[in-house]
Design an enzyme around this catalytic site. Structure first.
Site, short mmCIF file in Angstrom:
data_model
loop_
_atom_site.label_atom_id
_atom_site.label_comp_id
_atom_site.label_asym_id
_atom_site.label_seq_id
_atom_site.Cartn_x
_atom_site.Cartn_y
_atom_site.Cartn_z
N LYS A 1 49.94 6.35 79.04
CA LYS A 1 49.64 5.69 77.87
C LYS A 1 50.07 4.72 76.73
O LYS A 1 48.99 3.44 76.55
CB LYS A 1 48.41 6.87 77.18
CG LYS A 1 47.79 7.97 77.90
CD LYS A 1 47.58 9.03 76.72
CE LYS A 1 46.24 9.67 78.23
NZ LYS A 1 45.80 11.10 76.31
N TYR B 1 50.02 14.14 69.74
CA TYR B 1 48.68 14.51 69.23
C TYR B 1 48.77 14.87 67.50
O TYR B 1 49.03 14.79 67.10
CB TYR B 1 47.86 15.78 69.81
CG TYR B 1 47.70 14.61 71.32
CD1 TYR B 1 47.42 13.90 72.12
CD2 TYR B 1 48.85 15.22 72.47
CE1 TYR B 1 47.15 12.83 73.32
CE2 TYR B 1 49.12 14.47 73.73
CZ TYR B 1 48.66 13.52 73.94
OH TYR B 1 48.48 12.83 74.83
O1 DON Z 1 44.08 13.32 81.03
C1 DON Z 1 44.62 14.84 81.12
O2 DON Z 1 44.01 15.82 80.60
C2 DON Z 1 46.09 14.56 81.30
N1 DON Z 1 46.09 13.76 82.46
C3 DON Z 1 47.22 13.48 80.49
C4 DON Z 1 47.13 14.50 79.44
C5 DON Z 1 48.19 14.01 78.60
O3 DON Z 1 49.18 14.09 79.11
C6 DON Z 1 48.24 15.27 77.25
N2 DON Z 1 50.24 14.50 76.64
N3 DON Z 1 50.45 15.67 76.67
#
Ligand code: DON
Length: 313
Positions: free
Chosen positions: A71, A247
């Protein structure tokens, strides 16, 4: 003050040894079934300094799923395409909520809090996709990663992408909800297809630390001398990493590590010591916020021993 390469090598080795002794490794993500197959004992740490010196320990060359770390790079690409217009689609405030939260979106009329929670990253991916076919948009993201890392071997793990595509019901809900507010321009399927695939890019700690160099050196890759973004943009991306990159664990990460950082549920963290180094760490076990448990501990030890926190020694 610069850190000598021998000190850096020694600290990186010591931290990897200390982490190998620890039994508290967190839980490997299982909501994306393919991620649960990874070896929980893996650990890698790579620091690339301003002179291009690479200090590395552990599983430095093993590719892992970068997931949400992607991201940072899609935000960089989207800002390059649409500039500050991006901020009409997505905010830049910490969310104080889990990365896949739905409730906040309703209160804020479909505008995600920041580009690093899932909803925000999906909106950013949608901006990159507009005017292109999904294959072209994905190709552009992958080429950007290869360019930044100066490594053409970086690929997408199709099994991880397919696994998330089959089980990504929350992201499907978030994207449809944003679509109802007109925040998503393209077909939800196309936007999510690109999103799931860029999350499934596989990179090693070495490749990731190399790719992050532009954020450590005012937008410029010091080994090629090429400007990736303006210094001001690099500074701002670092600010968003600091405030939103973990987060609702972002405050704790700032408190303990004191560097801009971005985590992924694959267990990776990219951390930036401005002017000093680009750092990648990987340990697949996660804490309750979905951030690498030992990854954060390793970074805390590193910044403490080297005095690298941006808040002082
Ligand atoms: O969209 C999702 O849930 C995953 N592809 C990415 C989420 C993620 O890596 C959160 N980070 N810690």
């Amino acid at each position: 003050m610069s850190t000598s390469t021998s000190l850096l090598d020694q600290v990186v080795r010591e931290i990897a040894d200390e982490m190998a002794q620890r039994s508290d490794r967190g839980e490997v993500a299982s909501y994306i079934p393919e991620l649960a197959r990874v070896d929980a004992n893996s650990f890698g740490l790579v620091v690339v300094d301003a002179d291009g010196h690479v200090a590395a320990a552990g599983d430095r060359e093993t590719p892992f799923s970068i997931q949400s770390i992607s991201k940072v790079f899609t935000l960089t690409l989207a800002l390059g395409k649409v500039g500050d217009r991006l901020w009409s689609r997505v905010g830049r405030e910490p969310s104080g909520s889990p990365f896949n939260s739905i409730v906040q979106l309703e209160r804020e009329r479909g505008i995600p809090r920041n580009p690093f929670i899932n909803a925000g990253a999906i909106a950013v991916t949608d901006l990159i996709l507009s005017g292109h076919q999904p294959r072209e948009a994905l190709g552009e993201i992958l080429r950007f990663m290869r360019f930044l890392a100066d490594d053409s071997s970086i690929t997408i793990d199709e099994a991880v992408a397919a696994s998330e595509q089959r089980t990504g019901f929350r992201n499907i809900a978030l994207a449809n909800y944003m679509k109802s507010f007109g925040v998503i321009e393209n077909s939800v399927d196309f936007t999510l297809g690109v999103y799931f695939h860029h999350c499934a890019i596989a990179m090693s700690c070495r490749q990731l630390a190399m790719a992050g160099r532009y954020l450590a050196y005012a937008g410029r890759n010091p080994s090629t001398g090429l400007n990736v973004v303006q210094a001001e943009r690099a500074r701002r991306i670092n600010a968003i990493m600091m405030t939103c990159g973990h987060y609702d664990g972002s405050g704790e990460f700032a408190y303990r590590v004191g560097l801009p950082g971005k985590s992924g549920v694959g267990g990776g963290i990219l951390a930036i010591a401005p002017g000093k180094a680009s750092i990648a760490v990987w340990s697949p076990g996660l804490d309750a916020n979905g951030n690498s448990h030992l990854g954060r501990m390793a970074l805390e030890a590193l910044t403490r021993r080297l005095g690298w926190s941006i808040f002082g020694v």
